[in-house]
Design a protein around this motif. Sequence first.
Motif, PDB file in Angstrom:
ATOM      1  N   GLU A 140       0.826  -1.209   0.000  1.00 43.56           N
ATOM      2  CA  GLU A 140       0.000   0.000   0.000  1.00 43.56           C
ATOM      3  C   GLU A 140       0.860   1.259   0.000  1.00 43.56           C
ATOM      4  O   GLU A 140       1.885   1.320   0.677  1.00 43.56           O
ATOM      5  N   PHE A 141       0.405   2.248  -0.774  1.00 43.63           N
ATOM      6  CA  PHE A 141       1.054   3.551  -0.864  1.00 43.63           C
ATOM      7  C   PHE A 141      -0.014   4.627  -0.894  1.00 43.63           C
ATOM      8  O   PHE A 141      -1.174   4.356  -1.191  1.00 43.63           O
ATOM      9  N   VAL A 142       0.402   5.841  -0.652  1.00 44.52           N
ATOM     10  CA  VAL A 142      -0.488   6.988  -0.838  1.00 44.52           C
ATOM     11  C   VAL A 142       0.075   7.770  -2.015  1.00 44.52           C
ATOM     12  O   VAL A 142       1.219   8.211  -1.984  1.00 44.52           O
ATOM     13  N   ARG A 143      -0.731   7.889  -3.049  1.00 41.96           N
ATOM     14  CA  ARG A 143      -0.349   8.650  -4.232  1.00 41.96           C
ATOM     15  C   ARG A 143      -1.434   9.661  -4.528  1.00 41.96           C
ATOM     16  O   ARG A 143      -2.607   9.303  -4.577  1.00 41.96           O
ATOM     17  N   GLU A 144      -1.028  10.889  -4.737  1.00 40.60           N
ATOM     18  CA  GLU A 144      -1.966  11.967  -5.041  1.00 40.60           C
ATOM     19  C   GLU A 144      -3.098  12.015  -4.012  1.00 40.60           C
ATOM     20  O   GLU A 144      -4.268  12.116  -4.342  1.00 40.60           O
ATOM     21  N   LYS A 145      -2.739  11.870  -2.746  1.00 35.86           N
ATOM     22  CA  LYS A 145      -3.644  11.934  -1.599  1.00 35.86           C
ATOM     23  C   LYS A 145      -4.691  10.824  -1.581  1.00 35.86           C
ATOM     24  O   LYS A 145      -5.707  10.933  -0.899  1.00 35.86           O
ATOM     25  N   LYS A 146      -4.451   9.757  -2.331  1.00 37.52           N
ATOM     26  CA  LYS A 146      -5.368   8.617  -2.331  1.00 37.52           C
ATOM     27  C   LYS A 146      -4.578   7.341  -2.088  1.00 37.52           C
ATOM     28  O   LYS A 146      -3.456   7.184  -2.567  1.00 37.52           O
ATOM     29  N   LYS A 147      -5.169   6.453  -1.316  1.00 41.60           N
ATOM     30  CA  LYS A 147      -4.520   5.191  -0.990  1.00 41.60           C
ATOM     31  C   LYS A 147      -4.656   4.223  -2.162  1.00 41.60           C
ATOM     32  O   LYS A 147      -5.741   4.044  -2.706  1.00 41.60           O
ATOM     33  N   SER A 164     -16.420   6.401 -13.010  1.00 38.02           N
ATOM     34  CA  SER A 164     -15.238   6.388 -13.864  1.00 38.02           C
ATOM     35  C   SER A 164     -14.182   5.541 -13.158  1.00 38.02           C
ATOM     36  O   SER A 164     -14.287   5.266 -11.968  1.00 38.02           O
ATOM     37  N   GLU A 165     -13.194   5.135 -13.915  1.00 38.93           N
ATOM     38  CA  GLU A 165     -12.174   4.270 -13.351  1.00 38.93           C
ATOM     39  C   GLU A 165     -10.807   4.936 -13.482  1.00 38.93           C
ATOM     40  O   GLU A 165     -10.482   5.501 -14.531  1.00 38.93           O
ATOM     41  N   THR A 166     -10.043   4.870 -12.417  1.00 39.33           N
ATOM     42  CA  THR A 166      -8.679   5.388 -12.413  1.00 39.33           C
ATOM     43  C   THR A 166      -7.736   4.214 -12.219  1.00 39.33           C
ATOM     44  O   THR A 166      -7.939   3.387 -11.336  1.00 39.33           O
ATOM     45  N   LYS A 167      -6.714   4.149 -13.057  1.00 37.67           N
ATOM     46  CA  LYS A 167      -5.739   3.066 -12.961  1.00 37.67           C
ATOM     47  C   LYS A 167      -4.396   3.653 -12.549  1.00 37.67           C
ATOM     48  O   LYS A 167      -3.906   4.601 -13.161  1.00 37.67           O
ATOM     49  N   THR A 168      -3.812   3.108 -11.487  1.00 32.91           N
ATOM     50  CA  THR A 168      -2.524   3.557 -10.974  1.00 32.91           C
ATOM     51  C   THR A 168      -1.538   2.400 -11.101  1.00 32.91           C
ATOM     52  O   THR A 168      -1.886   1.254 -10.820  1.00 32.91           O
ATOM     53  N   TYR A 169      -0.304   2.711 -11.485  1.00 26.90           N
ATOM     54  CA  TYR A 169       0.718   1.680 -11.686  1.00 26.90           C
ATOM     55  C   TYR A 169       1.771   1.730 -10.592  1.00 26.90           C
ATOM     56  O   TYR A 169       2.195   2.821 -10.180  1.00 26.90           O
ATOM     57  N   LEU A 170       2.204   0.562 -10.156  1.00 18.87           N
ATOM     58  CA  LEU A 170       3.293   0.467  -9.187  1.00 18.87           C
ATOM     59  C   LEU A 170       4.586   0.972  -9.825  1.00 18.87           C
ATOM     60  O   LEU A 170       5.311   1.772  -9.245  1.00 18.87           O
ATOM     61  N   ILE A 171       4.862   0.493 -11.033  1.00 25.19           N
ATOM     62  CA  ILE A 171       6.024   0.915 -11.808  1.00 25.19           C
ATOM     63  C   ILE A 171       5.491   1.570 -13.082  1.00 25.19           C
ATOM     64  O   ILE A 171       5.229   0.891 -14.075  1.00 25.19           O
ATOM     65  N   PRO A 172       5.293   2.885 -13.062  1.00 25.13           N
ATOM     66  CA  PRO A 172       4.641   3.572 -14.187  1.00 25.13           C
ATOM     67  C   PRO A 172       5.352   3.417 -15.533  1.00 25.13           C
ATOM     68  O   PRO A 172       4.708   3.423 -16.569  1.00 25.13           O
ATOM     69  N   GLU A 173       6.674   3.253 -15.528  1.00 25.38           N
ATOM     70  CA  GLU A 173       7.385   3.130 -16.797  1.00 25.38           C
ATOM     71  C   GLU A 173       7.209   1.755 -17.446  1.00 25.38           C
ATOM     72  O   GLU A 173       7.652   1.534 -18.573  1.00 25.38           O
ATOM     73  N   LYS A 174       6.547   0.831 -16.768  1.00 24.96           N
ATOM     74  CA  LYS A 174       6.279  -0.509 -17.302  1.00 24.96           C
ATOM     75  C   LYS A 174       4.776  -0.773 -17.315  1.00 24.96           C
ATOM     76  O   LYS A 174       4.283  -1.751 -16.751  1.00 24.96           O
ATOM     77  N   LYS A 175       4.019   0.082 -17.998  1.00 22.94           N
ATOM     78  CA  LYS A 175       2.558  -0.035 -18.017  1.00 22.94           C
ATOM     79  C   LYS A 175       2.064  -1.283 -18.741  1.00 22.94           C
ATOM     80  O   LYS A 175       0.951  -1.732 -18.504  1.00 22.94           O
ATOM     81  N   LYS A 176       2.875  -1.856 -19.609  1.00 20.99           N
ATOM     82  CA  LYS A 176       2.471  -3.067 -20.330  1.00 20.99           C
ATOM     83  C   LYS A 176       2.611  -4.321 -19.460  1.00 20.99           C
ATOM     84  O   LYS A 176       2.081  -5.364 -19.785  1.00 20.99           O
ATOM     85  N   VAL A 177       3.321  -4.207 -18.341  1.00 17.04           N
ATOM     86  CA  VAL A 177       3.518  -5.345 -17.438  1.00 17.04           C
ATOM     87  C   VAL A 177       2.336  -5.416 -16.479  1.00 17.04           C
ATOM     88  O   VAL A 177       2.012  -4.448 -15.808  1.00 17.04           O
ATOM     89  N   ASP A 178       1.685  -6.578 -16.443  1.00 15.24           N
ATOM     90  CA  ASP A 178       0.556  -6.758 -15.535  1.00 15.24           C
ATOM     91  C   ASP A 178       1.012  -7.229 -14.153  1.00 15.24           C
ATOM     92  O   ASP A 178       0.413  -6.869 -13.150  1.00 15.24           O
ATOM     93  N   PHE A 179       2.055  -8.055 -14.123  1.00 11.48           N
ATOM     94  CA  PHE A 179       2.567  -8.592 -12.862  1.00 11.48           C
ATOM     95  C   PHE A 179       4.088  -8.627 -12.902  1.00 11.48           C
ATOM     96  O   PHE A 179       4.694  -8.804 -13.957  1.00 11.48           O
ATOM     97  N   PHE A 180       4.680  -8.468 -11.730  1.00  6.45           N
ATOM     98  CA  PHE A 180       6.117  -8.656 -11.569  1.00  6.45           C
ATOM     99  C   PHE A 180       6.328  -9.901 -10.727  1.00  6.45           C
ATOM    100  O   PHE A 180       5.629 -10.112  -9.735  1.00  6.45           O
ATOM    101  N   LEU A 181       7.296 -10.698 -11.125  1.00  5.37           N
ATOM    102  CA  LEU A 181       7.725 -11.842 -10.325  1.00  5.37           C
ATOM    103  C   LEU A 181       9.129 -11.498  -9.841  1.00  5.37           C
ATOM    104  O   LEU A 181      10.068 -11.409 -10.637  1.00  5.37           O
TER     105      LEU A 181
END
Length: 156
Positions: free
Chosen positions: A50-57, A96-113
């Motif tokens: 969990e992180f807080v980004r742009e004042k939202k969890k 509406s839906e907002t999508k936030t990425y853990l690693i924004p520069e890898k938006k095509k990656v759905d999961f990291f192992l």
Amino acid sequence: MPVYALEIDDFCEEEYSLIGIHSTLEDYKLAYLLNKNLSTKFYKAKEDLEFVREKKKVSFSIYNYENNENDFDWFLIANSYRRENKSISKDLLLTSETKTYLIPEKKKVDFFLKISGIVEYEFVLRTINKIKNIENVITAFSIDKNTLKSKDFLIF
């Protein structure tokens, strides 16, 4: 007498290998199929990342597997978090839906192992090939962690 200086990065560098997975599967289904195909035992972590980004969890699902035999810790981490935004306007419910990425520069990656520990590259390649053979996995590939701007989010 020579003087030596240590940088803070000398203490913080964690050894791990990183695999990117592009798939249409839900996190729990991918964890199940990884268990089946890699002989792992992923389980849902007690707490999400969990992180807080742009004042939202924001919360990213995470699954763990501890391989005591080889002294590896594995983590399956979702790269995106979807939040549904609801608002009422003139008696209409708008969503509406907002999508936030853990690693924004890898938006095509759905999961990291993430495989923590010193891992041979051949082992990583064999693991990638096994993941690619899973139905509904579009692709899997090795990621050089040093190329990521947001790699600090993967240290936990």
